[in-house]
Design a protein around this motif. Structure first.
Motif, PDB file in Angstrom:
ATOM      1  N   ARG A   1      -1.090   4.105  -1.610  1.00  0.00           N
ATOM      2  CA  ARG A   1      -2.465   3.825  -1.205  1.00  0.00           C
ATOM      3  C   ARG A   1      -2.563   3.551   0.294  1.00  0.00           C
ATOM      4  O   ARG A   1      -3.429   2.803   0.746  1.00  0.00           O
ATOM      5  CB  ARG A   1      -3.003   2.611  -1.989  1.00  0.00           C
ATOM      6  CG  ARG A   1      -3.036   2.840  -3.496  1.00  0.00           C
ATOM      7  CD  ARG A   1      -3.692   1.665  -4.229  1.00  0.00           C
ATOM      8  NE  ARG A   1      -2.879   0.456  -4.135  1.00  0.00           N
ATOM      9  CZ  ARG A   1      -3.318  -0.700  -3.658  1.00  0.00           C
ATOM     10  NH1 ARG A   1      -4.535  -0.804  -3.180  1.00  0.00           N
ATOM     11  NH2 ARG A   1      -2.519  -1.748  -3.639  1.00  0.00           N
ATOM     12  N   LEU A   2      -1.708   4.224   1.064  1.00  0.00           N
ATOM     13  CA  LEU A   2      -1.693   3.976   2.494  1.00  0.00           C
ATOM     14  C   LEU A   2      -3.019   4.363   3.151  1.00  0.00           C
ATOM     15  O   LEU A   2      -3.408   3.798   4.174  1.00  0.00           O
ATOM     16  CB  LEU A   2      -0.550   4.746   3.158  1.00  0.00           C
ATOM     17  CG  LEU A   2      -0.341   4.496   4.662  1.00  0.00           C
ATOM     18  CD1 LEU A   2      -0.130   3.018   4.942  1.00  0.00           C
ATOM     19  CD2 LEU A   2       0.843   5.309   5.173  1.00  0.00           C
TER      20      LEU A   2
ATOM     21  N   GLU B   1      -5.825   3.583   2.344  1.00  0.00           N
ATOM     22  CA  GLU B   1      -6.725   2.440   2.364  1.00  0.00           C
ATOM     23  C   GLU B   1      -6.615   1.658   3.674  1.00  0.00           C
ATOM     24  O   GLU B   1      -7.533   0.917   4.039  1.00  0.00           O
ATOM     25  CB  GLU B   1      -6.427   1.516   1.180  1.00  0.00           C
ATOM     26  CG  GLU B   1      -6.718   2.147  -0.177  1.00  0.00           C
ATOM     27  CD  GLU B   1      -6.457   1.192  -1.328  1.00  0.00           C
ATOM     28  OE1 GLU B   1      -6.357  -0.019  -1.064  1.00  0.00           O
ATOM     29  OE2 GLU B   1      -6.359   1.660  -2.477  1.00  0.00           O
ATOM     30  N   ALA B   2      -5.499   1.821   4.356  1.00  0.00           N
ATOM     31  CA  ALA B   2      -5.311   1.112   5.621  1.00  0.00           C
ATOM     32  C   ALA B   2      -6.329   1.563   6.670  1.00  0.00           C
ATOM     33  O   ALA B   2      -6.734   0.790   7.541  1.00  0.00           O
ATOM     34  CB  ALA B   2      -3.897   1.320   6.150  1.00  0.00           C
TER      35      ALA B   2
ATOM     36  N   LEU C   1       0.825  -1.203   0.000  1.00  0.00           N
ATOM     37  CA  LEU C   1       0.000   0.000   0.000  1.00  0.00           C
ATOM     38  C   LEU C   1       0.863   1.257   0.000  1.00  0.00           C
ATOM     39  O   LEU C   1       0.591   2.215  -0.730  1.00  0.00           O
ATOM     40  CB  LEU C   1      -0.926   0.003   1.223  1.00  0.00           C
ATOM     41  CG  LEU C   1      -2.025  -1.062   1.234  1.00  0.00           C
ATOM     42  CD1 LEU C   1      -2.810  -0.996   2.537  1.00  0.00           C
ATOM     43  CD2 LEU C   1      -2.954  -0.887   0.049  1.00  0.00           C
TER      44      LEU C   1
END
Length: 213
Positions: free
Chosen positions: A120-121, A123-124, A115
């Motif tokens: 796309r961190l 999304e965590a 991610l």
């Protein structure tokens, strides 16, 4: 041939090596661009020789690397002493994730590596497992020197996405290089697949079932 000094130049070789690493070129190519011999660059990196003013000025003119930083470690690789707290926190997080993924072989950390690499961190935060893992994760005190080196070495990157990829790659490489070779071999043999975590832009293989887009 000058002997290594006991003053502030003791760390110059290490900083020069770090600068060449982050420029993503070989010592030979670095030498060519600054008009020095590969052997001289090697001697400076090893602390055998002291560079002169013309050499340092050439590095500044060619690559924009701070002379103060090279000589004493003051400021950052491209100069300036201001601290970017957001970047520092991001590096601490990336180092912690890299340690958990590479050293502890944590599957959640490996998912986070993907991610972070792909930008796309965020999304965590939508995943309870990843969110809880991030909340409790913090860099080990033993990694302070690594965090500092990465911070100083990557302030020069102006593209935020490239900066994040480069930081993550450096953190993962740091821990991969310190894994026992026999352990890596045994893990690879047991899984029947390559254990290395690839974080380059053209490869996405954190697992056997992960395919490139």
């Amino acid at each position: 041939m000058a002997a290594p000094t006991s003053d502030g130049l003791d760390g110059l070789g290490a900083r020069l090596s770090l600068a060449i690493l982050h420029l993503a070129i070989s010592q030979s190519e670095f030498a060519r661009q600054v008009g020095a011999s590969p052997g001289f660059i090697s001697d400076v990196v090893r602390g055998v020789k002291r560079p002169g003013a013309e050499f340092l000025f050439g590095i500044k003119q060619t690559f924009g690397i701070s002379t103060d930083w090279l000589l004493s470690g003051d400021g950052t690789m491209l100069g300036g002493a201001g601290i970017n707290l957001d970047l520092l926190r991001a590096i601490r997080l990336q180092v912690a994730v890299a340690r958990a993924a590479v050293v502890d072989d944590n599957p959640t950390a490996k998912a986070l590596l993907l991610l972070i690499r792909d930008g796309r961190l965020e999304e965590a935060t939508a995943d309870p497992t990843l969110g809880a893992f991030l909340d409790q994760l913090c860099a080990s005190g033993d990694d302070f020197e690594l965090v500092t080196e990465l911070y100083n070495g990557h302030l020069w990157t102006t593209d935020p996405a490239a900066q994040q990829r480069n930081l993550l790659a450096a953190a993962v490489a740091h821990f991969e290089a310190r894994k026992p070779i026999d352990k890596i071999a045994s893990l690879a043999k047991a899984s029947g697949a390559t254990i290395q975590i690839n974080i380059g832009t053209n490869q996405r293989n954190a697992g056997r079932d992960h395919h490139g887009r």
